[in-house]
Design a protein around this motif. Structure first.
Motif, mmCIF file in Angstrom:
data_model
loop_
_atom_site.group_PDB
_atom_site.id
_atom_site.type_symbol
_atom_site.label_atom_id
_atom_site.label_comp_id
_atom_site.label_asym_id
_atom_site.label_seq_id
_atom_site.Cartn_x
_atom_site.Cartn_y
_atom_site.Cartn_z
ATOM 1 N N LYS A 113 0.815 -1.221 0.000
ATOM 2 C CA LYS A 113 0.000 0.000 0.000
ATOM 3 C C LYS A 113 0.846 1.267 0.000
ATOM 4 C CE LYS A 113 -1.023 0.207 5.011
ATOM 5 N NZ LYS A 113 -2.124 0.262 5.996
ATOM 6 N N SER A 114 2.146 1.146 0.279
ATOM 7 C CA SER A 114 3.094 2.252 0.144
ATOM 8 C C SER A 114 4.482 1.639 0.132
ATOM 9 C CB SER A 114 2.942 3.246 1.303
ATOM 10 O OG SER A 114 3.602 2.787 2.461
ATOM 11 N N PRO A 115 5.529 2.403 -0.198
ATOM 12 C CA PRO A 115 6.881 1.815 -0.247
ATOM 13 C C PRO A 115 7.336 1.220 1.072
ATOM 14 C CG PRO A 115 6.846 3.906 -1.428
ATOM 15 C CD PRO A 115 5.518 3.780 -0.748
ATOM 16 N N THR A 116 6.720 1.583 2.187
ATOM 17 C CA THR A 116 7.133 1.062 3.496
ATOM 18 C C THR A 116 6.042 0.233 4.159
ATOM 19 O OG1 THR A 116 6.415 3.140 4.527
ATOM 20 C CG2 THR A 116 8.734 2.961 3.908
ATOM 21 N N GLU A 117 5.069 -0.260 3.380
ATOM 22 C CA GLU A 117 3.961 -1.036 3.938
ATOM 23 C C GLU A 117 3.659 -2.226 3.035
ATOM 24 O OE1 GLU A 117 2.199 -0.499 6.797
ATOM 25 O OE2 GLU A 117 3.328 1.283 7.364
ATOM 26 N N HIS A 118 3.986 -3.456 3.534
ATOM 27 C CA HIS A 118 3.782 -4.680 2.766
ATOM 28 C C HIS A 118 3.177 -5.747 3.668
ATOM 29 C CE1 HIS A 118 6.615 -2.930 -0.210
ATOM 30 N NE2 HIS A 118 7.248 -2.521 0.868
ATOM 31 N N ALA A 119 2.300 -6.578 3.114
ATOM 32 C CA ALA A 119 1.676 -7.657 3.887
ATOM 33 C C ALA A 119 1.468 -8.867 2.991
ATOM 34 C CB ALA A 119 0.347 -7.203 4.485
ATOM 35 N N ILE A 120 1.372 -10.049 3.610
ATOM 36 C CA ILE A 120 1.105 -11.288 2.880
ATOM 37 C C ILE A 120 -0.392 -11.576 2.915
ATOM 38 C CG2 ILE A 120 1.466 -13.785 2.839
ATOM 39 C CD1 ILE A 120 4.249 -13.311 3.931
ATOM 40 N N PHE A 121 -0.946 -11.881 1.751
ATOM 41 C CA PHE A 121 -2.348 -12.268 1.601
ATOM 42 C C PHE A 121 -2.402 -13.620 0.901
ATOM 43 C CE2 PHE A 121 -2.950 -7.899 2.530
ATOM 44 C CZ PHE A 121 -4.296 -7.673 2.819
ATOM 45 N N THR A 122 -3.517 -14.315 1.060
ATOM 46 C CA THR A 122 -3.826 -15.487 0.244
ATOM 47 C C THR A 122 -5.208 -15.294 -0.369
ATOM 48 O OG1 THR A 122 -4.708 -16.688 2.164
ATOM 49 C CG2 THR A 122 -2.405 -17.097 1.569
ATOM 50 N N VAL A 123 -5.410 -15.894 -1.526
ATOM 51 C CA VAL A 123 -6.700 -15.808 -2.189
ATOM 52 C C VAL A 123 -7.054 -17.184 -2.739
ATOM 53 C CG1 VAL A 123 -5.632 -15.053 -4.370
ATOM 54 C CG2 VAL A 123 -8.059 -14.591 -3.947
ATOM 55 N N SER A 124 -8.295 -17.606 -2.532
ATOM 56 C CA SER A 124 -8.767 -18.871 -3.089
ATOM 57 C C SER A 124 -9.103 -18.675 -4.560
ATOM 58 C CB SER A 124 -9.994 -19.365 -2.331
ATOM 59 O OG SER A 124 -11.064 -18.438 -2.454
ATOM 60 N N LEU A 125 -9.326 -19.774 -5.276
ATOM 61 C CA LEU A 125 -9.579 -19.683 -6.706
ATOM 62 C C LEU A 125 -10.936 -19.061 -7.023
ATOM 63 C CD1 LEU A 125 -8.047 -22.992 -8.107
ATOM 64 C CD2 LEU A 125 -6.963 -20.797 -7.589
ATOM 65 N N ASP A 126 -11.800 -18.907 -6.004
ATOM 66 C CA ASP A 126 -13.056 -18.198 -6.222
ATOM 67 C C ASP A 126 -12.988 -16.751 -5.737
ATOM 68 O OD1 ASP A 126 -12.992 -18.664 -3.534
ATOM 69 O OD2 ASP A 126 -14.836 -19.836 -3.448
ATOM 70 N N GLY A 127 -11.776 -16.282 -5.388
ATOM 71 C CA GLY A 127 -11.587 -14.864 -5.102
ATOM 72 C C GLY A 127 -11.708 -14.439 -3.658
ATOM 73 N N ASN A 128 -11.814 -15.387 -2.713
ATOM 74 C CA ASN A 128 -11.904 -15.020 -1.297
ATOM 75 C C ASN A 128 -10.509 -14.747 -0.736
ATOM 76 O OD1 ASN A 128 -14.730 -15.251 -1.058
ATOM 77 N ND2 ASN A 128 -14.557 -17.491 -0.882
ATOM 78 N N GLU A 129 -10.275 -13.521 -0.252
ATOM 79 C CA GLU A 129 -8.965 -13.104 0.232
ATOM 80 C C GLU A 129 -8.856 -13.203 1.750
ATOM 81 O OE1 GLU A 129 -7.973 -9.214 -1.045
ATOM 82 O OE2 GLU A 129 -7.868 -9.726 -3.175
ATOM 83 N N THR A 130 -7.639 -13.510 2.218
ATOM 84 C CA THR A 130 -7.340 -13.535 3.649
ATOM 85 C C THR A 130 -6.013 -12.835 3.878
ATOM 86 O OG1 THR A 130 -8.461 -15.666 3.918
ATOM 87 C CG2 THR A 130 -6.956 -14.988 5.676
ATOM 88 N N GLN A 131 -5.987 -11.859 4.800
ATOM 89 C CA GLN A 131 -4.732 -11.208 5.156
ATOM 90 C C GLN A 131 -4.011 -12.069 6.172
ATOM 91 O OE1 GLN A 131 -5.012 -7.070 6.241
ATOM 92 N NE2 GLN A 131 -2.921 -6.982 7.052
ATOM 93 N N ARG A 132 -2.760 -12.449 5.876
ATOM 94 C CA ARG A 132 -2.035 -13.403 6.718
ATOM 95 C C ARG A 132 -1.025 -12.732 7.656
ATOM 96 N NH1 ARG A 132 -2.381 -18.682 4.572
ATOM 97 N NH2 ARG A 132 -1.211 -19.278 6.440
ATOM 98 N N THR A 133 -0.572 -11.528 7.340
ATOM 99 C CA THR A 133 0.363 -10.816 8.218
ATOM 100 C C THR A 133 -0.060 -9.357 8.326
ATOM 101 O OG1 THR A 133 1.879 -10.065 6.487
ATOM 102 C CG2 THR A 133 2.280 -12.259 7.424
ATOM 103 N N PRO A 134 0.355 -8.678 9.400
ATOM 104 C CA PRO A 134 0.192 -7.219 9.431
ATOM 105 C C PRO A 134 1.106 -6.588 8.390
ATOM 106 C CG PRO A 134 0.684 -8.122 11.627
ATOM 107 C CD PRO A 134 0.956 -9.206 10.640
ATOM 108 N N TYR A 135 0.855 -5.323 8.076
ATOM 109 C CA TYR A 135 1.748 -4.600 7.168
ATOM 110 C C TYR A 135 3.068 -4.323 7.877
ATOM 111 C CZ TYR A 135 -1.784 -3.967 3.584
ATOM 112 O OH TYR A 135 -2.702 -4.199 2.581
ATOM 113 N N GLN A 136 4.176 -4.444 7.151
ATOM 114 C CA GLN A 136 5.509 -4.265 7.705
ATOM 115 C C GLN A 136 6.404 -3.603 6.673
ATOM 116 O OE1 GLN A 136 7.525 -8.432 7.733
ATOM 117 N NE2 GLN A 136 5.324 -8.830 7.946
ATOM 118 N N ASN A 137 7.641 -3.220 7.107
ATOM 119 C CA ASN A 137 8.523 -2.423 6.256
ATOM 120 C C ASN A 137 8.833 -3.097 4.931
ATOM 121 O OD1 ASN A 137 8.620 -0.509 8.228
ATOM 122 N ND2 ASN A 137 10.672 -0.984 8.926
#
Length: 677
Positions: free
Chosen positions: A326-350
């Motif tokens: 979401k910005s140069p200093t904000e990154h997070a890991i997500f997963t998405v199923s094949l039908d498009g359901n997203e899950t955020q797996r980590t907080p945003y970090q550097n």
């Protein structure tokens, strides 16, 4: 000496130390010491020529080829070796300094056999190694459901080095059975696609001067790989292609709408995941592609201004993990199923420098601090912490073979400048074994401030009257967007610490600084206007908003009708050029009327990588070349065509008749393999 001279040994003994260059260890009696990769390589090099004087020039040529590094780089490695071996520079038992020349290994060198251990002894060794050398994780309190998912993997410390070249190697992809490794070799002008046999070390190389490859993946058929291919000179020619190393052919499979930030292939379902952006939009989404149907569907749905990259299929092919920015200093890991359901797996970090699936529910990822296991419930546990000055990235799990590949790298960054009135030659502003970045020269050209990790943490440094000094105890997680006031007396910078952002103000006259802390939303400092106000852009409620304030007042004045992501003042401060976080466009605003849109060429991507003069935009390409975009006739001129002349992740700045920026210098970069239980 009982071994043949000039032969590089993986296992040898110097006096009473047993050296294992494959495992990067030195053992004496019951003491085991871990060696840095660069230190182990130099010791191995010297052990091949015991008693000989090896000059500093030879060592720099062998281990820092074509790199700009200071004398400290070699000094640090020799010092680390002496510390590891409990040696002394004044009374050397192992490495002697030969004044005004180089070094000599004065210890006896004997060839030893590779260690062979019983399963029990191997297990005990691995446990000791992990606890004492790899600084592994302390066991966290995990609930029963987490423990039931899987045992936490333990890297056993027996790393096998797969590559031994000095070229910069990026984007590795290890096959599921760990038999093949695909990656990209980069030089100053082009890149080469490499397909390597892990067992034999044999390499197949493919290079075409008119095609740039990225994100290679070993394909099922022998001597083939998938990759993103781009016909140079045509910004719309990106394709997913099949490369046949035997026939020397590139076969396009699917036409992309833009460049891609990742490619993954799931062999069992014969599907691919990749990212791309749509026309006039800068943000990437994850797509699913079925080669049999020759069609693609959108998987991820990033919010406005966010971007997705590095998609990776789960072992069963039912989910795709990816990195959301979401910005140069904000990154997070997500997963998405094949039908498009997203899950955020980590907080945003550097930063997140890579990820892969460990099993059907857990992931392994890397960041600046090391290697981590991410459980299905979101708990992350550190598996490996690199030594000082070492960088670890791009984890690749070979699930069928139970092996993990990592990139070990030593890289620093330095200041670079170009005189735009002379030509394409760049000049070094700093030389350091740390990382210097975000350079800003005062308008009166008497001072230069920059961020650096020379003291181990990110700190502001000042150069004045040829004297270099740090600004006291100013330590932050991130320091960026340095901007001088017009009178050269104040400097503003964006800082981040413990996930909180603020604006730092440094006063030259008093040599004091203060931080105006804000909330946990990302912040960019634009610069100072002619009224000595600081302008910012901040991500609030999902929108980048523009504001300004006076340093003496803690009151923000907002411009809610304008969404600004990154912006630059013209030299006369009468206009503001900016980009938003969504559209492939540049906007010009005179502070009174409505902003005017300037269409950008399709190949031109702006983020932090640009600055302006009165007629156009200087910008650094993804490959590190410097270009100029004329806003009047919409033409682009390449000023420096060398790759990695500057890095695009740090903000460059125009000053007088030149431009200053940051260059990344990689002195060590190789792939290593370790077993997982």
């Amino acid at each position: 000496m009982i071994h043949q001279s000039n032969v590089l040994l993986d296992h040898f003994k110097i006096n009473d130390w047993v050296i294992d260059c494959k495992r990067l260890t030195a053992t004496r009696a019951q003491k085991l010491v871990r060696l840095e990769p660069k230190a182990a390589l130099i010791l191995q090099y010297m052990a091949a020529r015991p008693g000989e004087i090896i000059t500093r020039e030879e060592l720099f040529s062998a281990f820092w080829p074509n790199q700009v590094v200071t004398e400290d780089a070699l000094n640090r490695v020799i010092s680390a070796l002496r510390k590891a071996l409990n040696d002394s520079s004044t009374e050397p038992q192992y490495i002697a300094t030969i004044r005004k020349s180089g070094y000599r290994l004065v210890a006896d060198v004997k060839l030893t056999s590779p260690p062979r251990r019983s399963p029990k002894a191997r297990w005990i060794f691995s446990l000791i190694f992990m606890l004492s050398c790899l600084v592994f994780f302390a066991i966290l309190k995990l609930d029963d459901s987490i423990l039931a998912q899987s045992a936490i993997p333990k890297l056993n410390g027996e790393f096998q080095r797969l590559t031994h070249s000095h070229q910069l190697k990026v984007m590795p992809h290890l096959s599921e059975d760990a038999s093949q490794l695909a990656y990209i070799e980069r030089d100053h002008s082009a890149n080469t696609l490499v397909l390597m046999s892990v067992k034999s070390g044999d390499k197949l190389r493919f290079k075409k001067n008119n095609i740039a490859f990225s994100f290679p993946v070993p394909a099922p058929r022998l001597h083939t790989a998938f990759a993103i291919a781009n016909l140079l000179g045509d910004p719309k020619s990106y394709t997913i292609s099949l490369i046949d190393f035997d026939k020397r052919k590139v076969k396009p499979i699917f036409q992309l709408e833009s460049e891609s930030n990742g490619l993954s292939y799931h062999a069992q379902s014969n599907t691919m995941a990749f990212t791309q952006r749509t026309q006039h939009i800068v943000n990437h989404k994850v797509f699913l592609f079925n080669p049999l149907l020759a069609s693609s569907t959108v998987l991820s749905s990033p919010p406005k201004g966010y971007s997705d990259s590095h998609p990776v299929f789960s072992p069963a092919g039912k989910e795709v993990a990816f990195i959301r920015t979401k910005s140069p200093t904000e990154h997070a890991i997500f997963t998405v199923s094949l039908d498009g359901n997203e899950t955020q797996r980590t907080p945003y970090q550097n930063s997140i420098t890579g990820l892969d699936w460990y099993n059907h529910s857990e992931l392994i990822f890397t960041n600046e601090q090391g290697v981590y296991l991410l459980s299905g419930s979101g708990v992350h546990t550190q598996l490996f912490s690199p030594v000082s000055d070492q960088y670890v990235a791009t984890p690749q799990v070979a699930s069928k073979a139970g092996q993990l590949l990592l990139t070990f790298q030593h890289a620093n960054s330095i200041g670079k400048a170009i005189d735009l009135t002379v030509g394409p030659t760049t000049y070094s502003l700093t030389l350091s074994n740390g990382s210097d970045s975000e350079f800003a020269i005062s308008p009166d050209a008497t001072r230069m401030l920059f961020a650096s990790t020379r003291l181990g943490k990110k700190t502001l440094w000042l150069r004045y009257n040829n004297q270099l000094s740090s600004l006291g105890d100013v330590h932050f997680d991130e320091i960026y967007d340095l901007a001088w006031s017009s009178n050269s007396q104040l400097l503003a910078a964006a800082v981040k610490k413990n996930n909180q952002y603020g604006t730092l103000i440094f006063n030259i006259a008093t040599h004091k600084w203060d931080v105006h802390w804000q909330q946990h939303f990302p912040l960019h400092v634009i610069g100072w206007d002619k009224n000595n106000r600081i302008w910012h852009s901040s991500l609030k409620n999902g929108t980048w908003e523009l504001s300004h304030s006076l340093p003496a007042q803690n009151i923000e004045t907002w411009q809610p009708k304008i969404s600004v992501y990154q912006a630059r003042f013209t030299p006369d401060k009468k206009r503001l050029f900016y980009i938003d976080a969504v559209h492939q466009a540049l906007w010009e605003w005179d502070f009174t009327g409505a902003p005017q849109k300037i269409a950008l060429p399709y190949s031109m991507t702006l983020n932090r990588n640009w600055d302006i003069d009165s007629s156009g935009v200087y910008f650094i390409s993804k490959e590190g070349a410097l270009n100029y975009f004329n806003t009047n006739d919409r033409s682009i001129k390449q000023l420096i065509d060398t790759q990695n002349a500057f890095t695009p992740i740090h903000r460059p700045q125009l000053r007088l008749y030149g431009l200053i920026g940051t260059q990344q210098v990689v002195s060590y970069n190789d792939f290593w393999l370790s077993n997982l239980p």
